[in-house]
Scaffold this motif. Sequence first.
Motif, PDB file in Angstrom:
ATOM      1  N   THR A  65       5.926   8.780 -21.432  1.00 51.66           N
ATOM      2  CA  THR A  65       6.809   7.843 -22.127  1.00 51.66           C
ATOM      3  C   THR A  65       6.797   6.483 -21.449  1.00 51.66           C
ATOM      4  O   THR A  65       6.343   6.325 -20.315  1.00 51.66           O
ATOM      5  N   ASN A  66       7.358   5.506 -22.168  1.00 54.94           N
ATOM      6  CA  ASN A  66       7.557   4.186 -21.593  1.00 54.94           C
ATOM      7  C   ASN A  66       8.464   4.238 -20.373  1.00 54.94           C
ATOM      8  O   ASN A  66       8.293   3.477 -19.419  1.00 54.94           O
ATOM      9  N   VAL A  67       9.453   5.112 -20.416  1.00 53.96           N
ATOM     10  CA  VAL A  67      10.431   5.174 -19.325  1.00 53.96           C
ATOM     11  C   VAL A  67       9.779   5.671 -18.041  1.00 53.96           C
ATOM     12  O   VAL A  67       9.982   5.097 -16.963  1.00 53.96           O
ATOM     13  N   ILE A  68       8.978   6.739 -18.113  1.00 52.09           N
ATOM     14  CA  ILE A  68       8.326   7.219 -16.897  1.00 52.09           C
ATOM     15  C   ILE A  68       7.295   6.199 -16.420  1.00 52.09           C
ATOM     16  O   ILE A  68       7.055   6.042 -15.217  1.00 52.09           O
ATOM     17  N   LYS A  69       6.711   5.442 -17.353  1.00 54.27           N
ATOM     18  CA  LYS A  69       5.811   4.353 -16.956  1.00 54.27           C
ATOM     19  C   LYS A  69       6.561   3.338 -16.093  1.00 54.27           C
ATOM     20  O   LYS A  69       6.090   2.927 -15.028  1.00 54.27           O
ATOM     21  N   GLU A  70       7.747   2.951 -16.531  1.00 53.41           N
ATOM     22  CA  GLU A  70       8.536   1.988 -15.773  1.00 53.41           C
ATOM     23  C   GLU A  70       8.967   2.574 -14.431  1.00 53.41           C
ATOM     24  O   GLU A  70       8.988   1.897 -13.401  1.00 53.41           O
ATOM     25  N   TYR A  71       9.315   3.851 -14.442  1.00 51.17           N
ATOM     26  CA  TYR A  71       9.719   4.547 -13.218  1.00 51.17           C
ATOM     27  C   TYR A  71       8.580   4.533 -12.194  1.00 51.17           C
ATOM     28  O   TYR A  71       8.770   4.223 -11.016  1.00 51.17           O
ATOM     29  N   ILE A  72       7.373   4.842 -12.649  1.00 53.26           N
ATOM     30  CA  ILE A  72       6.213   4.840 -11.763  1.00 53.26           C
ATOM     31  C   ILE A  72       5.890   3.425 -11.284  1.00 53.26           C
ATOM     32  O   ILE A  72       5.563   3.211 -10.115  1.00 53.26           O
ATOM     33  N   HIS A  73       6.018   2.456 -12.175  1.00 54.96           N
ATOM     34  CA  HIS A  73       5.726   1.075 -11.798  1.00 54.96           C
ATOM     35  C   HIS A  73       6.566   0.612 -10.613  1.00 54.96           C
ATOM     36  O   HIS A  73       6.117  -0.211  -9.808  1.00 54.96           O
ATOM     37  N   SER A  74       7.781   1.158 -10.479  1.00 51.79           N
ATOM     38  CA  SER A  74       8.659   0.730  -9.396  1.00 51.79           C
ATOM     39  C   SER A  74       8.100   1.088  -8.023  1.00 51.79           C
ATOM     40  O   SER A  74       8.569   0.568  -7.009  1.00 51.79           O
TER      41      SER A  74
END
Length: 434
Positions: A65-74
């Motif tokens: 998902t987009n959310v886990i993408k953002e989580y990983i990006h952090s």
Amino acid sequence: MSTWLLPRADLTPQQDDIVKLSPNEHCIVLGGPGSGKTQVLVHRAAHLAETFQVPAARYRVFVFTNVIKEYIHSGLQFIGLPDEVVCTFDHWCYLKYQEHISRRLPRSGKSIDFLAIREGVLSLLQRRKDLQKSLDFVLVDEGQDLTTDIYRILSLAAHHITVFIDPLQKIFENGAHHQAIVDTLGIRKSGWTLLGAYRNAPHVAYLASYFIRDEEARTRFLDQGCTKQKVQERPLCFIAGDYEGELDRLCEIIQQRQVMNERIGIIVNSNRLVHGLAAGFEQRHVHVEKAMKVMEGRASSVSCDFDNVLPKIATFYMAKGLTFDTVILPRLTDKAFSGALSTATEETRRRLLFVGIARATHWVCLSSVRGQEFKDMDILQEAEQAGHLVIQGAEDRGSEGMKRGIADADRRDSPGDRFDSQQIAIGGDDFSVL
């Protein structure tokens, strides 16, 4: 330092062995909640890129998902991975379609037709050998929820593919089975299994295990847990007298856990509940962030920041892959589970609950409203009888009830917007990043 990414030196020897697996042939890695799949996936991407000097344009990490993408990006900045290498599969297909087929995207009603885009990209790669193997390697997270056609596309697009899966967390009916992935990718060796690094505290693991129907799988899941707690807190299920009382009680719990400096995740079954409950918390001066995709013109972004400690509220789908100290599962009522999830199989609904509970490392709180409890309340009652859960009503909120529900320290471990059928079939907003 990132709140979730461990330094590679802190990985277990087995995790590091998987990071270093040869890219000469495709492989599957199995691991349950908290076994370190995301840690290994990110470190493996960095290892392969550095070892084989692969430029960013020639590898991808596909997430659910987009959310886990953002989580990983952090956490990417800490290991030198560029942001663009982490994306959803449908975003990658979207770019391929626009570059090589048409800038005009196929649509189903007002929405982009991602199934048609996938079919177009598959046909493109089958026709154009010059576009095949454009990626040196691909790493796939939550591979159990991707379809067989996606693996057909990946097998044409990449020289090497590592797939991370957990069959217990499969929530899409058309997700590929383990053997289908093996057959499609032509994998010859047996898969690797991540063990011995599970995050769930014993009481959390026991509660999650009640939603695993297969007894052998349930035993395996419990045998793999190793997290210890100095203070044993049994999960709490609070049955409120009405919706307002439920929100009041949850706000108290959130504030108590914030005092303990915990990361809090609130997980619900629809976008409608994400918005509604977030508004209810704000009215009570409890600030939360909605972890969901938001559109800005024709582009999208994620509406929360994983670098701060504000509680996050998300759907079960968007919460996959995330980790919190405390997880709250509110509004477990029949009404809240109406719509698409009411027509989902009982097995799918229970897997969603397993996924939600298993996001927690320390403690879980569930809540419902008296007289409107959801269909799986009997499972929670079974867990209470075995000593793995405290069920508390509004009338039990005296000092003794509060003590039992919040810190059961003296005990030891016991043995919205509705998703329509098209969205569930292809992941809908959960998959696409435009």
